[in-house]
Design a protein around this motif. Sequence first.
Motif, short mmCIF file in Angstrom:
data_model
loop_
_atom_site.label_atom_id
_atom_site.label_comp_id
_atom_site.label_asym_id
_atom_site.label_seq_id
_atom_site.Cartn_x
_atom_site.Cartn_y
_atom_site.Cartn_z
N LYS A 1 49.65 52.09 35.97
CA LYS A 1 50.78 53.00 35.84
C LYS A 1 51.90 52.67 36.05
O LYS A 1 52.52 51.62 35.55
N LYS A 2 52.54 53.27 37.33
CA LYS A 2 53.94 52.76 37.83
C LYS A 2 53.78 51.95 39.02
O LYS A 2 54.93 51.57 39.67
N SER A 3 52.47 51.40 39.46
CA SER A 3 52.55 50.69 40.85
C SER A 3 53.03 49.47 40.55
O SER A 3 53.34 48.81 39.35
N PRO A 4 53.14 48.39 41.35
CA PRO A 4 53.92 47.15 41.32
C PRO A 4 52.66 46.23 40.65
O PRO A 4 51.37 46.64 40.76
N TRP A 5 53.14 45.36 40.07
CA TRP A 5 52.03 44.34 39.48
C TRP A 5 51.13 43.67 40.64
O TRP A 5 51.88 43.36 41.64
N TYR A 6 50.07 43.08 40.26
CA TYR A 6 49.16 42.57 41.24
C TYR A 6 48.36 41.52 40.66
O TYR A 6 48.20 41.61 39.30
N VAL A 7 47.60 40.49 41.40
CA VAL A 7 46.89 39.45 40.72
C VAL A 7 45.59 39.69 40.79
O VAL A 7 45.12 40.09 41.82
N ASP A 8 44.81 40.06 39.53
CA ASP A 8 43.33 40.28 39.80
C ASP A 8 42.68 39.05 39.23
O ASP A 8 42.80 38.88 37.73
N SER A 9 41.82 38.31 40.21
CA SER A 9 41.22 37.10 39.54
C SER A 9 39.96 36.91 40.07
O SER A 9 39.58 37.48 41.10
N SER A 10 39.10 36.20 39.72
CA SER A 10 37.73 36.21 40.27
C SER A 10 37.21 34.83 39.47
O SER A 10 37.56 34.09 38.43
N LEU A 11 36.07 34.38 40.60
CA LEU A 11 35.50 33.25 39.79
C LEU A 11 33.95 33.54 39.88
O LEU A 11 33.23 33.93 40.94
N ARG A 12 33.10 33.53 38.81
CA ARG A 12 31.74 33.83 38.84
C ARG A 12 30.89 32.72 38.61
O ARG A 12 31.25 32.07 37.52
N LEU A 13 29.90 32.30 39.36
CA LEU A 13 29.04 31.26 39.07
C LEU A 13 27.69 31.75 39.11
O LEU A 13 27.20 32.80 39.76
N ALA A 14 27.03 31.58 37.94
CA ALA A 14 25.59 32.02 37.77
C ALA A 14 24.80 30.69 37.52
O ALA A 14 25.18 29.61 36.72
N ASP A 15 23.54 30.64 38.19
CA ASP A 15 22.52 29.43 37.91
C ASP A 15 21.20 30.40 37.37
O ASP A 15 20.45 30.58 38.36
N CYS A 16 21.07 30.66 36.14
CA CYS A 16 19.89 31.22 35.72
C CYS A 16 19.88 32.70 36.41
O CYS A 16 20.31 33.58 35.96
N TYR A 17 19.17 32.80 37.50
CA TYR A 17 18.80 34.14 37.68
C TYR A 17 19.81 34.67 38.97
O TYR A 17 19.91 36.00 39.65
N ARG A 18 20.63 33.77 39.62
CA ARG A 18 21.36 34.24 40.52
C ARG A 18 22.90 33.98 40.24
O ARG A 18 23.40 33.01 39.32
N VAL A 19 23.71 35.04 40.61
CA VAL A 19 24.95 34.97 40.24
C VAL A 19 25.71 35.61 41.45
O VAL A 19 25.36 36.37 42.17
N ILE A 20 26.89 34.96 41.68
CA ILE A 20 28.07 35.21 42.65
C ILE A 20 29.25 35.40 42.11
O ILE A 20 29.62 34.69 41.17
N GLU A 21 30.16 36.39 42.64
CA GLU A 21 31.35 36.41 42.07
C GLU A 21 32.39 36.48 43.20
O GLU A 21 32.23 37.12 44.20
N LEU A 22 33.32 35.48 43.21
CA LEU A 22 34.41 35.38 44.35
C LEU A 22 35.54 36.15 43.75
O LEU A 22 36.15 35.83 42.82
N ASP A 23 36.21 37.08 44.53
CA ASP A 23 37.46 37.85 44.30
C ASP A 23 38.63 37.18 44.92
O ASP A 23 38.54 36.46 45.91
N PHE A 24 39.76 37.01 44.17
CA PHE A 24 41.12 36.48 44.50
C PHE A 24 42.27 37.40 44.03
O PHE A 24 43.13 37.15 43.65
N GLU A 25 42.06 38.63 44.78
CA GLU A 25 43.15 39.46 44.26
C GLU A 25 44.24 39.40 45.41
O GLU A 25 44.11 39.09 46.56
N ILE A 26 45.47 39.57 44.41
CA ILE A 26 46.47 39.65 45.44
C ILE A 26 47.59 40.61 45.40
O ILE A 26 48.01 41.01 44.12
N ARG A 27 47.85 41.37 46.38
CA ARG A 27 48.86 42.56 46.27
C ARG A 27 49.97 42.30 47.14
O ARG A 27 50.84 42.92 47.06
N ASN A 28 49.92 41.31 48.35
CA ASN A 28 51.08 41.17 48.97
C ASN A 28 51.04 39.53 49.62
O ASN A 28 50.20 38.88 48.91
N LYS A 29 51.98 39.24 50.40
CA LYS A 29 52.22 37.63 50.68
C LYS A 29 50.93 37.31 51.53
O LYS A 29 50.62 36.16 51.60
#
Length: 97
Positions: free
Chosen positions: A34-62
Amino acid sequence: MPTRKLLYRRRFLNRPRHHTGAHVIARVELVQYKKSPWYVDSSLRLADCYRVIELDFEIRNKTDVKNALHKAKLLRDLLDDFTKSLEDAVEQWENKR
């Protein structure tokens, strides 16, 4: 909600016919809700057959910038070190065969 996709990569980790499902997805987007400031929404997902992890790299401030870049650079350096050590281990393993 405007979104600018800066990066989306999905790569399979295993070679063909060597197990299934192992993949990595890297995603970086600029998002404005909506009218809120821009932000960075990013992630890195690693999956090895049955296991999955997702790392978040969200940026809203310095503070988030410093933390996200620190985390990404640390992972990059660690993966470089891991690759070099794995190559060394393979070389030693081949020499002992």
